[in-house]
Design a protein around this motif. Structure first.
Motif, PDB file in Angstrom:
ATOM      1  N   TRP A 187      -5.702  -3.461  -0.990  1.00 55.42           N
ATOM      2  CA  TRP A 187      -5.076  -4.792  -0.911  1.00 55.42           C
ATOM      3  C   TRP A 187      -5.592  -5.448   0.370  1.00 55.42           C
ATOM      4  CZ3 TRP A 187       0.614  -5.634  -2.706  1.00 55.42           C
ATOM      5  CH2 TRP A 187       1.066  -6.913  -2.376  1.00 55.42           C
ATOM      6  N   ILE A 188      -6.271  -6.569   0.263  1.00 60.10           N
ATOM      7  CA  ILE A 188      -6.859  -7.237   1.426  1.00 60.10           C
ATOM      8  C   ILE A 188      -6.164  -8.573   1.672  1.00 60.10           C
ATOM      9  CG2 ILE A 188      -8.958  -8.346   2.326  1.00 60.10           C
ATOM     10  CD1 ILE A 188     -10.586  -6.199   1.053  1.00 60.10           C
ATOM     11  N   CYS A 189      -5.853  -8.815   2.942  1.00 62.21           N
ATOM     12  CA  CYS A 189      -5.255 -10.075   3.384  1.00 62.21           C
ATOM     13  C   CYS A 189      -6.198 -10.741   4.385  1.00 62.21           C
ATOM     14  CB  CYS A 189      -3.905  -9.838   4.059  1.00 62.21           C
ATOM     15  SG  CYS A 189      -2.731  -8.884   3.062  1.00 62.21           S
ATOM     16  N   ALA A 190      -6.144 -12.073   4.452  1.00 62.69           N
ATOM     17  CA  ALA A 190      -7.042 -12.791   5.354  1.00 62.69           C
ATOM     18  C   ALA A 190      -6.422 -13.044   6.724  1.00 62.69           C
ATOM     19  CB  ALA A 190      -7.479 -14.121   4.730  1.00 62.69           C
ATOM     20  N   ILE A 191      -5.118 -13.317   6.771  1.00 65.16           N
ATOM     21  CA  ILE A 191      -4.469 -13.696   8.028  1.00 65.16           C
ATOM     22  C   ILE A 191      -3.190 -12.878   8.225  1.00 65.16           C
ATOM     23  CG2 ILE A 191      -5.416 -16.037   7.992  1.00 65.16           C
ATOM     24  CD1 ILE A 191      -2.744 -17.038   6.932  1.00 65.16           C
ATOM     25  N   PRO A 192      -2.692 -12.811   9.463  1.00 61.66           N
ATOM     26  CA  PRO A 192      -1.481 -12.022   9.732  1.00 61.66           C
ATOM     27  C   PRO A 192      -0.277 -12.431   8.882  1.00 61.66           C
ATOM     28  CG  PRO A 192      -2.592 -12.554  11.791  1.00 61.66           C
ATOM     29  CD  PRO A 192      -3.316 -13.308  10.717  1.00 61.66           C
ATOM     30  N   GLU A 228      -0.215 -13.320   5.802  1.00 61.25           N
ATOM     31  CA  GLU A 228      -0.344 -12.630   4.519  1.00 61.25           C
ATOM     32  C   GLU A 228      -0.090 -11.126   4.673  1.00 61.25           C
ATOM     33  OE1 GLU A 228      -3.889 -15.719   3.070  1.00 61.25           O
ATOM     34  OE2 GLU A 228      -4.331 -13.627   3.516  1.00 61.25           O
ATOM     35  N   TYR A 229      -0.546 -10.592   5.786  1.00 62.78           N
ATOM     36  CA  TYR A 229      -0.393  -9.157   6.060  1.00 62.78           C
ATOM     37  C   TYR A 229       1.084  -8.788   6.172  1.00 62.78           C
ATOM     38  CZ  TYR A 229      -1.959  -4.692   8.199  1.00 62.78           C
ATOM     39  OH  TYR A 229      -2.235  -3.381   8.483  1.00 62.78           O
ATOM     40  N   VAL A 230       1.851  -9.604   6.868  1.00 61.44           N
ATOM     41  CA  VAL A 230       3.291  -9.360   7.019  1.00 61.44           C
ATOM     42  C   VAL A 230       3.965  -9.401   5.656  1.00 61.44           C
ATOM     43  CG1 VAL A 230       5.440 -10.300   7.939  1.00 61.44           C
ATOM     44  CG2 VAL A 230       3.405 -10.203   9.389  1.00 61.44           C
ATOM     45  N   ALA A 231       3.599 -10.394   4.827  1.00 57.94           N
ATOM     46  CA  ALA A 231       4.200 -10.521   3.492  1.00 57.94           C
ATOM     47  C   ALA A 231       3.873  -9.297   2.635  1.00 57.94           C
ATOM     48  CB  ALA A 231       3.704 -11.795   2.813  1.00 57.94           C
ATOM     49  N   ALA A 232       2.620  -8.841   2.691  1.00 53.88           N
ATOM     50  CA  ALA A 232       2.214  -7.664   1.903  1.00 53.88           C
ATOM     51  C   ALA A 232       3.003  -6.428   2.332  1.00 53.88           C
ATOM     52  CB  ALA A 232       0.714  -7.432   2.069  1.00 53.88           C
ATOM     53  N   ARG A 233       3.103  -6.201   3.646  1.00 56.41           N
ATOM     54  CA  ARG A 233       3.851  -5.041   4.159  1.00 56.41           C
ATOM     55  C   ARG A 233       5.311  -5.098   3.723  1.00 56.41           C
ATOM     56  NH1 ARG A 233       2.235  -2.472   9.077  1.00 56.41           N
ATOM     57  NH2 ARG A 233       4.361  -2.794   9.825  1.00 56.41           N
ATOM     58  N   ALA A 234       5.872  -6.316   3.678  1.00 53.87           N
ATOM     59  CA  ALA A 234       7.290  -6.470   3.337  1.00 53.87           C
ATOM     60  C   ALA A 234       7.595  -6.012   1.913  1.00 53.87           C
ATOM     61  CB  ALA A 234       7.711  -7.930   3.525  1.00 53.87           C
ATOM     62  N   PHE A 235       6.597  -6.082   1.025  1.00 49.26           N
ATOM     63  CA  PHE A 235       6.833  -5.717  -0.373  1.00 49.26           C
ATOM     64  C   PHE A 235       6.500  -4.258  -0.675  1.00 49.26           C
ATOM     65  CE2 PHE A 235       7.219 -10.233  -1.033  1.00 49.26           C
ATOM     66  CZ  PHE A 235       8.165 -10.305  -2.057  1.00 49.26           C
ATOM     67  N   LEU A 236       6.147  -3.466   0.331  1.00 50.10           N
ATOM     68  CA  LEU A 236       5.962  -2.032   0.111  1.00 50.10           C
ATOM     69  C   LEU A 236       7.320  -1.371  -0.135  1.00 50.10           C
ATOM     70  CD1 LEU A 236       3.367  -1.150   2.904  1.00 50.10           C
ATOM     71  CD2 LEU A 236       2.963  -1.182   0.431  1.00 50.10           C
ATOM     72  N   ASP A 237       7.379  -0.534  -1.163  1.00 53.11           N
ATOM     73  CA  ASP A 237       8.623   0.205  -1.420  1.00 53.11           C
ATOM     74  C   ASP A 237       8.808   1.327  -0.405  1.00 53.11           C
ATOM     75  OD1 ASP A 237       9.394  -1.248  -3.737  1.00 53.11           O
ATOM     76  OD2 ASP A 237       7.846  -0.200  -4.861  1.00 53.11           O
ATOM     77  N   VAL A 265      -6.238  -6.218   6.877  1.00 55.04           N
ATOM     78  CA  VAL A 265      -6.275  -7.640   7.204  1.00 55.04           C
ATOM     79  C   VAL A 265      -7.564  -7.935   7.952  1.00 55.04           C
ATOM     80  CG1 VAL A 265      -5.041  -7.335   9.392  1.00 55.04           C
ATOM     81  CG2 VAL A 265      -4.985  -9.566   8.254  1.00 55.04           C
ATOM     82  N   LEU A 266      -8.096  -9.161   7.785  1.00 50.61           N
ATOM     83  CA  LEU A 266      -9.299  -9.562   8.492  1.00 50.61           C
ATOM     84  C   LEU A 266      -9.032  -9.611   9.997  1.00 50.61           C
ATOM     85  CD1 LEU A 266     -10.112 -10.336   5.591  1.00 50.61           C
ATOM     86  CD2 LEU A 266     -11.087 -12.452   6.500  1.00 50.61           C
ATOM     87  N   PRO A 267     -10.058  -9.403  10.831  1.00 49.60           N
ATOM     88  CA  PRO A 267      -9.871  -9.489  12.288  1.00 49.60           C
ATOM     89  C   PRO A 267      -9.291 -10.844  12.695  1.00 49.60           C
ATOM     90  CG  PRO A 267     -12.026  -8.570  11.771  1.00 49.60           C
ATOM     91  CD  PRO A 267     -11.448  -9.052  10.475  1.00 49.60           C
ATOM     92  N   ALA A 315       4.446 -19.190   0.729  1.00 51.24           N
ATOM     93  CA  ALA A 315       3.351 -19.038  -0.238  1.00 51.24           C
ATOM     94  C   ALA A 315       2.792 -17.612  -0.188  1.00 51.24           C
ATOM     95  CB  ALA A 315       2.241 -20.056   0.056  1.00 51.24           C
ATOM     96  N   ALA A 316       2.672 -17.038   1.003  1.00 49.40           N
ATOM     97  CA  ALA A 316       2.210 -15.656   1.127  1.00 49.40           C
ATOM     98  C   ALA A 316       3.193 -14.694   0.467  1.00 49.40           C
ATOM     99  CB  ALA A 316       2.016 -15.302   2.597  1.00 49.40           C
ATOM    100  N   MET A 317       4.490 -14.976   0.628  1.00 55.79           N
ATOM    101  CA  MET A 317       5.519 -14.142   0.000  1.00 55.79           C
ATOM    102  C   MET A 317       5.434 -14.215  -1.520  1.00 55.79           C
ATOM    103  SD  MET A 317       7.682 -12.320   1.775  1.00 55.79           S
ATOM    104  CE  MET A 317       8.430 -12.073   3.382  1.00 55.79           C
ATOM    105  N   SER A 318       5.275 -15.399  -2.067  1.00 57.84           N
ATOM    106  CA  SER A 318       5.251 -15.537  -3.526  1.00 57.84           C
ATOM    107  C   SER A 318       4.033 -14.834  -4.119  1.00 57.84           C
ATOM    108  CB  SER A 318       5.280 -17.017  -3.926  1.00 57.84           C
ATOM    109  OG  SER A 318       4.161 -17.716  -3.424  1.00 57.84           O
TER     110      SER A 318
END
Length: 517
Positions: free
Chosen positions: A11-16, A18-27, A58-60, A265-268
């Motif tokens: 799972w790749i994210c471009a900005i922090p 998006e990264y925070v949103a992705a981590r939040a949805f981990l079970d 996440v991208l640098p 938008a990142a959350m959705s």
């Protein structure tokens, strides 16, 4: 520590955000990897979504676009060789149209023939989704995220008319700068309780290495290509990390950029990605080929894919230039000399003018540095037909497009120096890319496009523009019909010619045709 061999979803994210949103949805969050490749510079979060082991990167910081995304994907595959499903999840710019009523917070994934995507699409159509509830549940557990990631007030979702732009020199928010004047906004109906909100759209996502900030280009591509969304990373991944792209809409791909909707938008987008993974049975994932194996088999298509991406970039670039050129044409209001040129060619008989085209004087003028050739003749001897013959001959020179102007006694818009200069500038701007910067700067200095530039400013910018062109041919016909000369302004005309031929870094060939006087 976690074994990298156990992770099958990348799972790749471009900005922090998006990264925070992705981590939040981990079970479940796992410990970091036991080891990574020596060539791997990524930061990873490992965890579980449904029954799948997922690695998120996440991208640098501060690095965006296709090249950075490709580097992150490549490093991920070096360290996690068993990845079989790739996801690129985050935010993007929407392209609303009459066919697609896209709103901020909606989700756009491409149409792909994966069973899970089609199954989820059918599930949502039948029962709706619970993306809003899933986001709210996370925000209740993580209240620190609420301010940045909850859904903004719907009143802040404004779609402006394509022609109405945010001032590039004003960094204040659109609420302050652009306001809510109804004449500048596109009126849209309110979504009902029976509709999904956010809505999920399936279709084409356009990817490039720069933000789409031009609503006119956006609408053109939406109409011609049925583009639903614009983003900046997918094109860089296609050759390195085949993946499903999922984008939450945070703006409308125009000049009215703001960060208010980015978190939601990142959350959705992340919520949709989780729903998708939960529909996929782990055994189906294991049955998929490793992405690294897929890449080796599609290497022969890389050049074609790159060519397609470059073609898309060129189309966007051409559209942007054409729209800018039309604005500048309206601002300059230059007379069009091509009507004189074409009318004269219609009167020309085959072989007319060859005596001159084959002459030593013409050959010398074409090759001599900063050359001037002045042809004169009595009324009615065919001077204008000869000038069009000369222009057509010059058009055959490789990498050369002559500039020309016809002073015309019968056309009041083609009788003075202040008519000739805008016409030459317009031709120069259209044909010679290196010359455009100077006119763009002058145009941007006139904040009101209805305020016309002065003759002196145009003369100055013309010399600056032509100073950027290595070699150019200029043909001026019927100089005797120039009213500036008749009004006693011959000195200004001759001064302009002298200034033109004094440009030392260029090779300018000026040919003038007139009566003997």
């Amino acid at each position: 520590m976690s074994d990298p061999q156990n992770y099958t979803v990348g799972w790749i994210c471009a900005i922090p955000t998006e990264y925070v949103a992705a981590r939040a949805f981990l079970d479940k969050v796992h410990e970091g990897p036991e080891y990574v490749s020596d060539r791997d510079n990524n930061d990873y979060t490992l965890g579980k979504v449904g029954r799948h082991n997922v690695v998120i990167a996440v991208l640098p910081d501060g690095e965006y676009g296709t090249a950075s995304a490709a580097s992150v994907a490549s490093d991920m595959l070096h360290s996690f060789p068993n990845i079989r499903i790739g996801l690129l999840v985050g935010i993007g710019g929407g392209a609303p149209s009459t066919d697609h009523d896209i709103r901020l917070g909606d989700v756009v994934p491409p149409t792909v023939l994966r069973t899970a995507v089609n199954g989820l699409k059918a599930q949502y159509k039948e029962n709706g989704h619970r993306i809003e509830e899933a986001i709210n549940s996370i925000l209740e557990k993580k209240p620190r995220l609420r301010q940045e990631y909850e859904r903004p007030d719907p009143s802040s979702d404004k779609l402006y008319q394509a022609e109405f732009t945010h001032s590039p020199n004003n960094e204040a928010s659109c609420a302050v700068v652009c306001g809510d004047d109804s004449s500048n906004l596109i009126t849209r109906r309110k979504r009902t309780e029976m509709e999904d909100n956010p809505e999920i759209y399936y279709g084409l996502i356009a990817s490039g290495n720069q933000l789409m900030k031009d609503a006119l280009v956006r609408d053109t591509l939406a109409k011609e290509k049925d583009v639903l969304c614009f983003e900046m990373e997918a094109a860089g991944l296609i050759n390195h990390f085949p993946c499903l792209v999922i984008r939450g809409i945070c703006d409308y791909s125009d000049s009215h950029k703001n960060k208010e909707w980015q978190g939601y938008a990142a959350m959705s987008a992340a919520a949709y990605a989780k729903d998708l993974l939960c529909r996929i049975v782990p055994s189906r994932v294991e049955a998929e080929r490793k992405i690294s194996d897929i890449l080796s088999s599609v290497e022969k298509n890389v050049n074609k894919m790159r060519g397609d991406v470059q073609d898309t970039k060129n189309v966007v670039k051409d559209l942007e230039f054409e729209q800018k050129r039309e604005k500048i044409e309206h601002w300059l209001s230059p007379p069009n000399p091509s009507t004189n040129y074409n009318n004269a060619l219609k009167q020309r008989h085959e072989g007319t003018g060859l005596w001159f085209l084959q002459s030593d004087k013409f050959a010398k003028w074409k090759t001599q540095r900063n050359s001037l050739l002045w042809l004169y003749g009595i009324p009615g001897c065919g001077k204008t037909i000869l000038s069009s013959t000369i222009i057509r001959d010059l058009e055959s020179i490789p990498s050369s497009q002559p500039l020309y102007f016809y002073f015309d006694f019968n056309d009041t818009g083609k009788q003075a120096l202040n008519h000739m200069i805008p016409s030459l500038i317009s031709q120069l701007y259209s044909e010679y890319e290196d010359s455009r910067k100077q006119l763009d700067l002058l145009f941007s200095s006139y904040k009101n496009e209805h305020k016309k530039p002065t003759y002196n400013s145009l003369c100055k910018v013309f010399l600056q523009m032509i100073g950027q062109v290595k070699e150019v041919y200029i043909v001026l016909d019927a100089l005797n019909e120039c009213t500036s000369r008749k009004e006693g302004l011959t000195e200004g005309l001759l001064l302009w010619i002298r200034e033109l031929l004094k440009l030392e870094q260029n090779n300018i060939h000026l040919l003038i045709i007139s009566r003997p006087e």
